[in-house]
Scaffold this motif. Structure first.
Motif, PDB file in Angstrom:
ATOM      1  N   SER A  78       6.974  -6.793   7.650  1.00 56.88           N
ATOM      2  CA  SER A  78       6.804  -5.430   7.189  1.00 56.88           C
ATOM      3  C   SER A  78       7.300  -4.421   8.195  1.00 56.88           C
ATOM      4  N   VAL A  98      11.961 -10.796   4.526  1.00 55.19           N
ATOM      5  CA  VAL A  98      11.600  -9.667   3.669  1.00 55.19           C
ATOM      6  C   VAL A  98      11.521 -10.104   2.208  1.00 55.19           C
ATOM      7  N   ARG A 147       8.393 -11.704   1.704  1.00 56.87           N
ATOM      8  CA  ARG A 147       7.305 -10.728   1.649  1.00 56.87           C
ATOM      9  C   ARG A 147       7.020 -10.270   0.220  1.00 56.87           C
ATOM     10  N   SER A 148       8.066 -10.290  -0.639  1.00 49.63           N
ATOM     11  CA  SER A 148       7.896  -9.826  -2.014  1.00 49.63           C
ATOM     12  C   SER A 148       7.002 -10.743  -2.836  1.00 49.63           C
ATOM     13  N   VAL A 179       8.557  -5.138  -2.879  1.00 51.01           N
ATOM     14  CA  VAL A 179       9.525  -4.737  -1.863  1.00 51.01           C
ATOM     15  C   VAL A 179      10.631  -3.951  -2.554  1.00 51.01           C
ATOM     16  N   VAL A 233      14.218  -2.471  -1.945  1.00 45.57           N
ATOM     17  CA  VAL A 233      15.358  -2.585  -1.037  1.00 45.57           C
ATOM     18  C   VAL A 233      16.278  -1.385  -1.254  1.00 45.57           C
ATOM     19  N   TRP A 285       3.510  -0.805  -1.271  1.00 47.94           N
ATOM     20  CA  TRP A 285       4.823  -1.439  -1.366  1.00 47.94           C
ATOM     21  C   TRP A 285       5.586  -1.192  -0.073  1.00 47.94           C
ATOM     22  N   LEU A 286       6.597  -2.010   0.134  1.00 46.69           N
ATOM     23  CA  LEU A 286       7.379  -1.966   1.370  1.00 46.69           C
ATOM     24  C   LEU A 286       8.790  -1.478   1.073  1.00 46.69           C
ATOM     25  N   ALA A 323      12.427  -1.562   2.299  1.00 43.56           N
ATOM     26  CA  ALA A 323      13.304  -2.355   3.168  1.00 43.56           C
ATOM     27  C   ALA A 323      14.695  -1.729   3.147  1.00 43.56           C
TER      28      ALA A 323
END
Length: 309
Positions: A44, A64, A67-68, A73, A75, A103-104, A106
């Protein structure tokens, strides 16, 4: 080479930097470590200004994607040469940080990691792709209003809530990494060379360790900037690229980031070929020391894009 007293002063400077308005946060590696651990472990890599944003390269892309499986995630495939990307990036970063880990974001610079862009079949930038359960589930291209992007996110969560965590993760207590503790102690003791070597060893053993990567970037900058004569700011010849880049380092270390950015931008505008590319690369490295949504960085990125066209 710097003497021990200068290194101790530098360590003290690291601690003071965060308190200075508009300054790069070269401090609080310990605080950043805690923020990173609480935001999300592993890939993360929380940004300096808040959780939920990480820079992605081919080296950590697989992590990454993994990670989803746990959280959505998003992008962002962008280029610093695109004005549309420079408009969209702070909007996405702000949404990610306000989401508090739901949420991340990226971020992928397609000029640095073209293989990732190829994997997504990107035809233009900016392109934004949502990943859930290791698979793309939705995408859009071009800049969008913040409200429209939030609506897009809400629709995704409504559809894939069972595939990823639907709310901000509550991290379990994570034991202290003894390697990071030892490296931090070296830094606090003023042994910046030793701390850098220790952090580099962590990155070598664990290439996806975002906290150690950030520490390496910060310490490499500090040690490089310390090696310059502070007088270079006044004595650098206009067409001496090395001297101008050194002057930018000194300005940034003395908490004058806007002046530092402008020094490098001047080199970008006045050079061509390898020298122009070297200045561009150095400026992007300096940007990495800041929150990508910092208005100062956003403004400088716009100027860089204009200078490259």
């Amino acid at each position: 080479m710097t003497n021990p007293r200068n290194r101790q002063q530098a360590a003290a400077g690291i601690q003071a930097a965060a308190a200075m308005s508009g300054a790069v946060d070269l401090s609080a590696l310990a605080a950043k470590a805690e923020a990173s651990r609480q935001a999300a472990a592993g890939a993360s890599g929380a940004a300096a200004g808040g959780p939920g944003v990480t820079e992605v390269t081919e080296a950590n892309f697989e992590a990454v994607v993994g990670r989803s499986q746990e959280q959505l995630v998003v992008v962002e495939l962008y280029s610093t040469r695109s004005l549309e990307c420079l408009e969209l990036s702070p909007v996405l970063a702000g949404l990610a940080q306000r989401a508090g880990g739901q949420w991340l974001l990226a971020r992928v610079d397609v000029d640095v990691s073209p293989a990732i862009a190829q994997a997504f079949g990107v035809q233009s930038v900016p392109t934004v792709v949502a990943l859930a359960g290791g698979q793309p589930v939705s995408a859009f291209s071009g800049p969008q209003p913040e409200a429209q992007i939030q609506g897009w996110l809400d629709e995704i969560f409504a559809k894939v809530g069972g595939m990823v965590g639907g709310g901000a993760p509550t991290p379990a207590a994570t034991p202290e990494d003894p390697r990071m503790v030892a490296a931090e102690q070296l830094m606090n003791d003023g042994d910046l060379d030793g701390a850098l070597a220790a952090y580099r060893a962590v990155v070598t053993a664990d290439p996806g360790h975002a906290e150690a990567q950030a520490a390496v970037r910060n310490l490499e900058f500090i040690l490089r900037a310390q090696a310059h004569d502070p007088g270079i700011v006044d004595t650098a010849a206009p067409h001496d690229v090395d001297a101008q880049l050194a002057a930018a380092d000194v300005l940034l270390l003395s908490q004058q980031p806007e002046a530092a950015f402008e020094r490098v931008l001047t080199v970008v505008r006045s050079t061509a070929g390898d020298e122009k590319d070297r200045a561009r690369t150095r400026l992007l490295e300096l940007f990495e020391l800041f929150d990508p949504a910092d208005p100062m960085v956003v403004a400088a990125r716009r100027k860089l894009a204009a200078a490259l066209y």
